[in-house]
Each structure stands twice: as structure tokens, then as C-alpha cells.
Write an enzyme that holds these catalytic residues in place. Structure first.
Site, short mmCIF file in Angstrom:
data_model
loop_
_atom_site.label_atom_id
_atom_site.label_comp_id
_atom_site.label_asym_id
_atom_site.label_seq_id
_atom_site.Cartn_x
_atom_site.Cartn_y
_atom_site.Cartn_z
N TRP A 183 0.85 -1.19 0.00
CA TRP A 183 0.00 0.00 0.00
C TRP A 183 0.88 1.24 0.00
O TRP A 183 1.89 1.29 0.69
CB TRP A 183 -0.91 0.04 1.23
CG TRP A 183 -1.69 1.32 1.31
CD1 TRP A 183 -2.86 1.60 0.67
CD2 TRP A 183 -1.32 2.51 2.03
NE1 TRP A 183 -3.25 2.90 0.94
CE2 TRP A 183 -2.32 3.48 1.78
CE3 TRP A 183 -0.24 2.85 2.85
CZ2 TRP A 183 -2.27 4.76 2.33
CZ3 TRP A 183 -0.20 4.13 3.39
CH2 TRP A 183 -1.21 5.07 3.13
N GLU A 224 -3.34 -3.06 -1.99
CA GLU A 224 -4.45 -2.40 -1.31
C GLU A 224 -4.71 -1.03 -1.92
O GLU A 224 -3.79 -0.27 -2.19
CB GLU A 224 -4.10 -2.24 0.18
CG GLU A 224 -5.15 -1.54 1.00
CD GLU A 224 -4.73 -1.39 2.46
OE1 GLU A 224 -5.53 -0.88 3.25
OE2 GLU A 224 -3.58 -1.77 2.79
N LYS A 226 -6.91 2.80 -2.13
CA LYS A 226 -7.27 3.91 -1.25
C LYS A 226 -8.14 4.86 -2.06
O LYS A 226 -7.91 5.04 -3.26
CB LYS A 226 -6.01 4.63 -0.77
CG LYS A 226 -6.25 5.80 0.18
CD LYS A 226 -6.23 5.36 1.63
CE LYS A 226 -6.15 6.55 2.57
NZ LYS A 226 -6.10 6.15 3.98
N ASP A 257 -9.67 -2.88 2.12
CA ASP A 257 -9.82 -2.27 3.44
C ASP A 257 -11.17 -1.56 3.42
O ASP A 257 -11.41 -0.72 2.57
CB ASP A 257 -8.68 -1.28 3.67
CG ASP A 257 -8.73 -0.59 5.03
OD1 ASP A 257 -9.80 -0.05 5.37
OD2 ASP A 257 -7.71 -0.57 5.72
N HIS A 260 -11.48 2.16 2.79
CA HIS A 260 -10.84 2.76 1.63
C HIS A 260 -11.75 2.89 0.42
O HIS A 260 -11.31 2.76 -0.73
CB HIS A 260 -9.59 1.95 1.26
CG HIS A 260 -8.48 2.11 2.22
ND1 HIS A 260 -7.20 1.65 1.98
CD2 HIS A 260 -8.43 2.69 3.45
CE1 HIS A 260 -6.41 1.94 3.02
NE2 HIS A 260 -7.16 2.58 3.92
N HIS A 284 -8.76 -5.96 5.23
CA HIS A 284 -8.36 -5.19 6.39
C HIS A 284 -9.64 -4.65 6.98
O HIS A 284 -10.35 -3.86 6.34
CB HIS A 284 -7.42 -4.05 6.01
CG HIS A 284 -5.99 -4.47 5.92
ND1 HIS A 284 -4.95 -3.58 5.75
CD2 HIS A 284 -5.41 -5.69 5.98
CE1 HIS A 284 -3.80 -4.24 5.71
NE2 HIS A 284 -4.06 -5.52 5.85
N ASP A 292 -11.90 7.31 5.94
CA ASP A 292 -10.99 6.28 6.44
C ASP A 292 -10.36 6.73 7.76
O ASP A 292 -9.18 7.05 7.84
CB ASP A 292 -9.90 6.02 5.39
CG ASP A 292 -8.92 4.96 5.84
OD1 ASP A 292 -9.31 4.06 6.57
OD2 ASP A 292 -7.74 5.06 5.45
N ASP A 294 -10.12 4.94 10.59
CA ASP A 294 -9.46 3.85 11.32
C ASP A 294 -9.86 3.79 12.79
O ASP A 294 -9.01 3.68 13.68
CB ASP A 294 -7.94 3.95 11.19
CG ASP A 294 -7.44 3.45 9.84
OD1 ASP A 294 -7.81 2.32 9.49
OD2 ASP A 294 -6.73 4.16 9.14
N ASP A 324 -7.10 -3.51 11.11
CA ASP A 324 -6.25 -2.37 10.74
C ASP A 324 -6.90 -1.09 11.23
O ASP A 324 -7.81 -0.56 10.59
CB ASP A 324 -6.04 -2.32 9.23
CG ASP A 324 -5.11 -1.19 8.80
OD1 ASP A 324 -4.57 -0.50 9.69
OD2 ASP A 324 -4.94 -0.99 7.58
#
Length: 417
Positions: A183, A224, A226, A257, A260, A284, A292, A294, A324
């Protein structure tokens, strides 16, 4: 009513819906989730004292951040002791430990710099996953693998090759396949004049790295995507379309993810779509709030739906699941435990769903009954089965684990000043 009586009652209730709780518990006991190491220290790692860059940012200043390898291992050890089952540890390249011959830059990393990670994994009988760290570095200023300067691209290509060798080392030493995820935060803050050029360079860079050769039965390389990030709001090189197309045309593993993508997109719908075409996929699992962000994974709708799709598609052996997220505003060890246990709860919820019956009802076109049954099973006694699962794994199934975390905070984390 004792816990055993509560479980036996739940077992009978689920049986009325054609669900075998014993089979669900057994399956869940064999599902390994890859727990990310970077929650414990705010993604700092051990190879630089500089700031986080590349769109990576943590918020909060809760006391007790791990500052050394020993402190990080202690925190991971505590977290694993409160999470039922046997899992993996997901490591970033910036967590290299330089003990013998001193520091080397990321393009020169070797397996020996991760020897202590292997020792930790063997102690816990778990596998290791890996990630090149293509951020928080002087050569990660805006663009990396897509940079116009070939020397910059070459540095990061060499870094990926080094990470592939470390991933093989992890697999050989632990006996578990290693997922190695690529990534980057490559992109531009404002509207670009050239969207294709950086993507062509990015693809060529990964191609050159993968040409080094590796054992695909031991190392699963993933890419990955984004949607956007801090400082790259207008354009991301590794977009969803780019990353998926790259993975599928190169025969490697796509990774999603769930933070993302655009807010109206859901990864739960993408999982079965990719499983039609790809033997393996990787996830993820995080919790985006508006973007995003997290946040720590909760037992929320999308987490439950993602795990349902894995189970419904009979893909427990085809999907690599990893967490993640990073939150510096709360106890970091508790954050690991909460997120991992919530992924497991979501998996258990999926395993306790009468999926075969629901599929038959859908195929018969009886959508009224399908909706009714989907809603009815939501209030079945999942919690009693969860506590039984935890008890069988010698882990507290209720909130009593929190007291142990608070003792750890008082005795260990609070001393880190």
C-alpha cells in the site's frame, strides 16, 4: 441460571432454526485473524523518530504508548491473552529491530532484523503477516513507487523485494503462509494534469519488484487501494479500480480495506463479487466514520455483513482476515482486544445464521419469509454462545477482561513516562 444452563438453552433455541452451535464454536476456534501490531504504538515503529507522513495520522495522547520492542511485545502478549483462539500478528517493515549491526535503510532490510518477531510468533504458535512501509520516510514525500524520479522508484522497489524475502522467512520459520500487502499513499492534493502516467509507473514498479521471484504457496502478495487521504484529496494513484485490475491481471491477491472506499460503498457486497473470480482475497477490517478514520472495530452492521458473506460463500479458507486501525485516545491494548473480539463475534454471528435455509428461501422467491427470518435471528442468544466459546478457550467471555486491562494499565502502562 448458570452459564452452562444458559448455553444449553441457547443451543436448543438455535437448533429450532436448524443451527448447530457446537459446529459453529468448532469452526470459530479454527479461524485465525491477523492482529495488527501498529495499534500499540500509534504506527511509530522503530526505524525513525520522524513524524508520520503519507496520509497516516493518529489522534489522542492516552498514556502508555509502547516505545520499545520489549514494550510492544508485552502489550501484544497481554492482548493475545484476552482474545480467544489462535491468531497471527501483522507487522510493518518499520518495526525492524536493529540489535546486531545497527541501522539499515528500508531498501536494505533483511530477515535478521525481524528475528525477534519470529521468536514472538513461535512463543505463541502463530503466524506472521507483513507490509512494506512506504510512508514516514524522507523518500516518501508525496509520490513513491509512482514518482517521476527513477531513483526514488528504485529505492522503493528494492524495499518491496527486501520485504518479499522477509515474508518468505516468516513463512518458513512459522509454518504459516505470510500475506504481504503493498500500500502507498501516493497521490496529489489538487487536480492532476496527468492521471495515467503515475499509475503506469506504479504498475511497472510493482512488476519489477515481483519479478524477483518468490514461493507463491508461502507468500501471498496483495495490493491495497485507497480512495483519498490527507494531502492527497484530489487524486490517489492506487485507486480501487487500479489496485483490483493490477491484482487480477498479475494473478496476485486483491485486498480490500473497508475504510478505503466511498461512504456509500460497502465491502460486504464486494466480497462475493471477487470470490467469483479470485481463489483468495484479503481484508483489512476497520471502522470508518465518514472517511478512512481507522476507528476501533465494533460489532456493527458492516462488520457483521462482511463476516456473513465470508461464511455464506463457504470461503473461510479463501479469505485472509486482518484488523487495521489505530486510536491513541483510549487504552491501546484494550483497543486491540475490543476490535479482535468484535470480528470474532461477527464471525460467530454469521456461523449461527441459518444460511442454507435463507438461500433456499431466496431461490424460491419467498422474500417475505426471507426478511422475516433474517430479522428473527438477530435477537437469538448469541451472547450465551459467545461466552461458551470464550470459556472453552480459557478467556473471559464477559466484560471482566476489562479489569485485567486496567490492572495492566496501572502496573505497566502508567509507568511509561
Amino acid at each position: 441460571m448458570t452459564q452452562n444452563e444458559r448455553y444449553l438453552s441457547a443451543k436448543e433455541i438455535y437448533a429450532k432454526y436448524g443451527v448447530d452451535t457446537e459446529a459453529a464454536i468448532e469452526k470459530l476456534s479454527n479461524i485465525s485473524i491477523s492482529m495488527h501490531c501498529w495499534q500499540a504504538d500509534d504506527v511509530k515503529g522503530f526505524d525513525t523518530d520522524g513524524p508520520l507522513t503519507g496520509g497516516i495520522q493518529t489522534t489522542g495522547n492516552y498514556p502508555g504508548r509502547a516505545r520499545t520492542p520489549d514494550e510492544l511485545f508485552a502489550d501484544l502478549d497481554k492482548a493475545l491473552s484476552l482474545i480467544p483462539g489462535n491468531h497471527k500478528i501483522n507487522v510493518h517493515a518499520n518495526y525492524a529491530i536493529f540489535e546486531e549491526d545497527g541501522f539499515v535503510d528500508r531498501d536494505k532490510l533483511e530477515p535478521r532484523h525481524f528475528k525477534r518477531w519470529v521468536e514472538f510468533a513461535k512463543k505463541h504458535n502463530c503466524g506472521l503477516d507483513f507490509n512494506p512501509t512506504i510512508f514516514s520516510h524522507p523518500k516518501a514525500n508525496g509520490l513513491t513507487l509512482s514518482h517521476p524520479d527513477k531513483a526514488i522508484r528504485d529505492f522503493w522497489v528494492d524495499h518491496i523485494i527486501a520485504c518479499i524475502r522477509i515474508s518468505e522467512y516468516f513463512a518458513n520459520e512459522t509454518g504459516y503462509p505470510c500475506v504481504m500487502n503493498i500500500w502507498t499513499g501516493d497521490g496529489l492534493k489538487d487536480v492532476p494534469a496527468d492521471r495515467m502516467g503515475p499509475r503506469a509507473r506504479y504498475a511497472d514498479s510493482i512488476d519489477r519488484a515481483l519479478a524477483c521471484g518468490y514461493d507463491r504457496s508461502k507468500v501471498y502478495v496483495t495490493v491495497e487501494s485507497k480512495v483519498f487521504g490527507i494531502g492527497v484529496e484530489a487524486y490517489t494513484v492506487g485507486s480501487g479500480e487500479f489496485s483490483l485490475a493490477y491484482a487480477m491481471t498479475r494473478g496476485i491477491t486483491p485486498l480490500m480495506d473497508n475504510g478505503h472506499y466511498h461512504p456509500t460503498e460497502v465491502v460486504s457486497d464486494k466480497i462475493p463479487a471477487l470470490l467469483v473470480f479470485s481463489d483468495k482475497i484479503a481484508l483489512h477490517v476497520t471502522r470508518p466514520i465518514r472517511w478512512d478514520s481507522d476507528h476501533v472495530v465494533c460489532f456493527d452492521d458492516e462488520t457483521r455483513e462482511m463476516m456473513k458473506e465470508i461464511v455464506r460463500c463457504d470461503a473461510l479458507d479463501r479469505v485472509f482476515i486482518a484488523t487495521d486501525y489505530f486510536d491513541a485516545s483510549i487504552n491501546r491494548v484494550a483497543a486491540l482486544v475490543i476490535g479482535m473480539r468484535n470480528v470474532q463475534k461477527a464471525l460467530l454471528n454469521a456461523l449461527l445464521t441459518p444460511n442454507a435455509e435463507l438461500k433456499d428461501i431466496q431461490d424460491a422467491g419467498n422474500y417475505t419469509k426471507m426478511l422475516m427470518l433474517q430479522e428473527e435471528v438477530k435477537t437469538l442468544p448469541l451472547g450465551d454462545v459467545w461466552v461458551e466459546f470464550c470459556n472453552r478457550n480459557n478467556v473471559c467471555g464477559c466484560s471482566c477482561w476489562y479489569d485485567e486491562i486496567m490492572d495492566y494499565e496501572k502496573e505497566v502502562l502508567a509507568q511509561r513516562v
